[in-house]
Design a protein around this motif. Structure first.
Motif, mmCIF file in Angstrom:
data_model
loop_
_atom_site.group_PDB
_atom_site.id
_atom_site.type_symbol
_atom_site.label_atom_id
_atom_site.label_comp_id
_atom_site.label_asym_id
_atom_site.label_seq_id
_atom_site.Cartn_x
_atom_site.Cartn_y
_atom_site.Cartn_z
ATOM 1 N N ALA A 96 -5.369 -10.059 4.207
ATOM 2 C CA ALA A 96 -4.147 -9.927 3.401
ATOM 3 C C ALA A 96 -3.058 -9.235 4.222
ATOM 4 O O ALA A 96 -1.891 -9.632 4.180
ATOM 5 C CB ALA A 96 -4.441 -9.143 2.126
ATOM 6 N N THR A 132 7.241 -9.567 1.234
ATOM 7 C CA THR A 132 6.049 -9.542 0.374
ATOM 8 C C THR A 132 6.231 -8.543 -0.766
ATOM 9 O O THR A 132 6.652 -7.411 -0.532
ATOM 10 C CB THR A 132 4.806 -9.146 1.197
ATOM 11 N N LEU A 166 0.322 -8.890 -4.042
ATOM 12 C CA LEU A 166 -0.964 -9.420 -3.566
ATOM 13 C C LEU A 166 -1.664 -10.028 -4.775
ATOM 14 O O LEU A 166 -1.715 -9.402 -5.840
ATOM 15 C CB LEU A 166 -1.851 -8.311 -2.998
#
Ligand SMILES: *Cc1c(COP(=O)(O)O)cnc(C)c1O
Length: 382
Positions: free
Chosen positions: A118, A126, A129
């Motif tokens: 990840a 980003t 997640l």
């Protein structure tokens, strides 16, 4: 021997039908098909079962993921890290929300993303997640939450396949998968470990503000009728489905245990079979065996599958194509390296029948039939 099925929902239904049909009768009498009291009861029971502070049910697991993304104040073009090897819904909902999926490679032993894979996919854009606890096994959530903390990311757990599995933390605690991230999502699709008799889903969070927002989004953005405060949509769990889930939920631990017994029998009977790699439960983590998935080496997967089918053993390939190769998402993703493990798994994985009704005879027959394939001409190239 009775017919071997990939999944078998009938046995559980026959055992619980009296209770379920009584519950249905009461709903039909009351005509409270939407938002009947059974829905609220289920939400409380799920919160109690998992230890999550808030549970909001919704129409299905895909909606649960979509609502979770909508609740997080993201901006178009923000990136969400998803597993390269997973069910399509993960990439799909990210695209639907105007966000960019970035596939992270998975681990060949657990089929899950890792904190390391990840991290390699993180960029300045980003924001989220999205670990998926695939096939019944939780990801390394301690590592993933630590990573999220370091980069200031939200975590949406896709727990559609692992309801009832516990994570094992280094402090000795064992929280349920789906309750550790910012938001957890699950599906009650009929074949999941806890399934209803149609579509259904639920969202878990410990955050009071997010819980309110999630509840609004799932109900047209309104808290009071006809006062629409945010853009939402209609995603509700039917009262009739809540009845089924209220009857089934207390049995989930036993059913997950039955799956563990099936997995242990497969692993015993198939130990040291050349040509296949057996699925492993990662050290420490619970596994609730939504799937029992082999890896078949040497391009023999599809021939083994045919061999088994012709001998009465159904199998499935979850999943034959990684998400970054799918036409719909390919050009909408940002790639952070080639997910090589995901590509290899797509060619090698084979899921065996897995449900609570399998008998020892059936499991032994399946194992013997697999061994015969490798022991006889089956394994020779055509
Ligand atoms: C089943 C599943 C979903 C979608 O759930 P639906 O209820 O079918 O919409 C999402 N993610 C994973 C990993 C699933 O297995």
């Amino acid at each position: 021997m009775t017919e071997i099925r990939m999944v078998d929902l009938r046995g559980q239904y026959l055992r619980l039908r009296g209770e379920i049909e009584r519950g249905w009768g009461a709903v039909m009498e009351s005509c409270r098909f939407i938002n009947g009291p059974e829905v609220g009861e289920l939400e409380l029971a799920l919160a109690e079962f998992t230890g999550a502070r808030h549970v909001v049910t919704c129409g299905n697991g895909t909606d649960a993921l979509r609502i979770a993304l909508m609740a997080l104040d993201l901006r178009p073009g923000d990136e969400v890290i998803v597993p390269a090897f997973s069910y399509a819904a993960c990439a799909e909902v990210v695209c639907l929300a105007g966000l960019v999926p970035v596939p992270a490679d998975v681990d060949s032993a657990t089929f899950n993303i890792t904190p390391q894979s990840a991290e390699r996919a993180i960029s300045p854009r980003t924001r989220v997640l999205m670990p998926v606890h695939l096939f019944g096994q939780p990801c390394d959530m301690e590592g993933i939450m630590a990573l999220a903390g370091r980069y200031g990311l939200h975590v949406i757990e896709d727990n559609a396949q692992s309801l009832g599995a516990r994570c094992r933390n280094s402090d000795g605690k064992a929280p349920f998968a789906g309750t550790l991230g910012t938001i957890g999502c699950t599906s009650f699709f009929p074949t999941k470990n806890l399934g209803c008799y149609g579509d259904g889903g639920a969202i878990f969070t410990n955050d009071d503000r997010l819980a309110r927002r999630i509840r609004m989004i799932a109900n047209h953005g309104q808290e009071e009728k006809y006062s629409h405060r945010v853009i939402g949509f209609n995603s509700r769990l039917d009262t009739l489905q809540a009845v089924v889930l209220n009857v089934k939920l207390p049995h989930l631990p036993d059913w997950n245990e039955a799956r563990r017994r099936v997995a242990a029998m497969y692993s015993d009977s198939l130990a040291a079979t050349e040509g296949i790699t057996l699925p492993q439960a990662a050290r420490g983590a619970d596994h609730v065996w939504h799937q029992y998935t082999l890896r078949v080496a040497g391009n023999e997967r599809d021939r083994l599958r045919q061999w088994l089918a012709s001998r009465g053993v159904p199998t499935m390939v979850y999943y034959p194509m990684p998400l970054h190769m799918q036409e719909a998402y390919r050009h909408r993703m940002r790639m952070a390296g080639t997910p090589e493990v995901a590509e290899r798994l797509a060619a090698e994985v084979l899921s065996l029948p897995m449900h609570t009704e399998l008998t020892q005879n059936q499991i032994e027959y399946i194992a013997v039939t697999i061994k015969e394939f490798f022991a006889t001409s089956g394994a020779c190239p055509e």
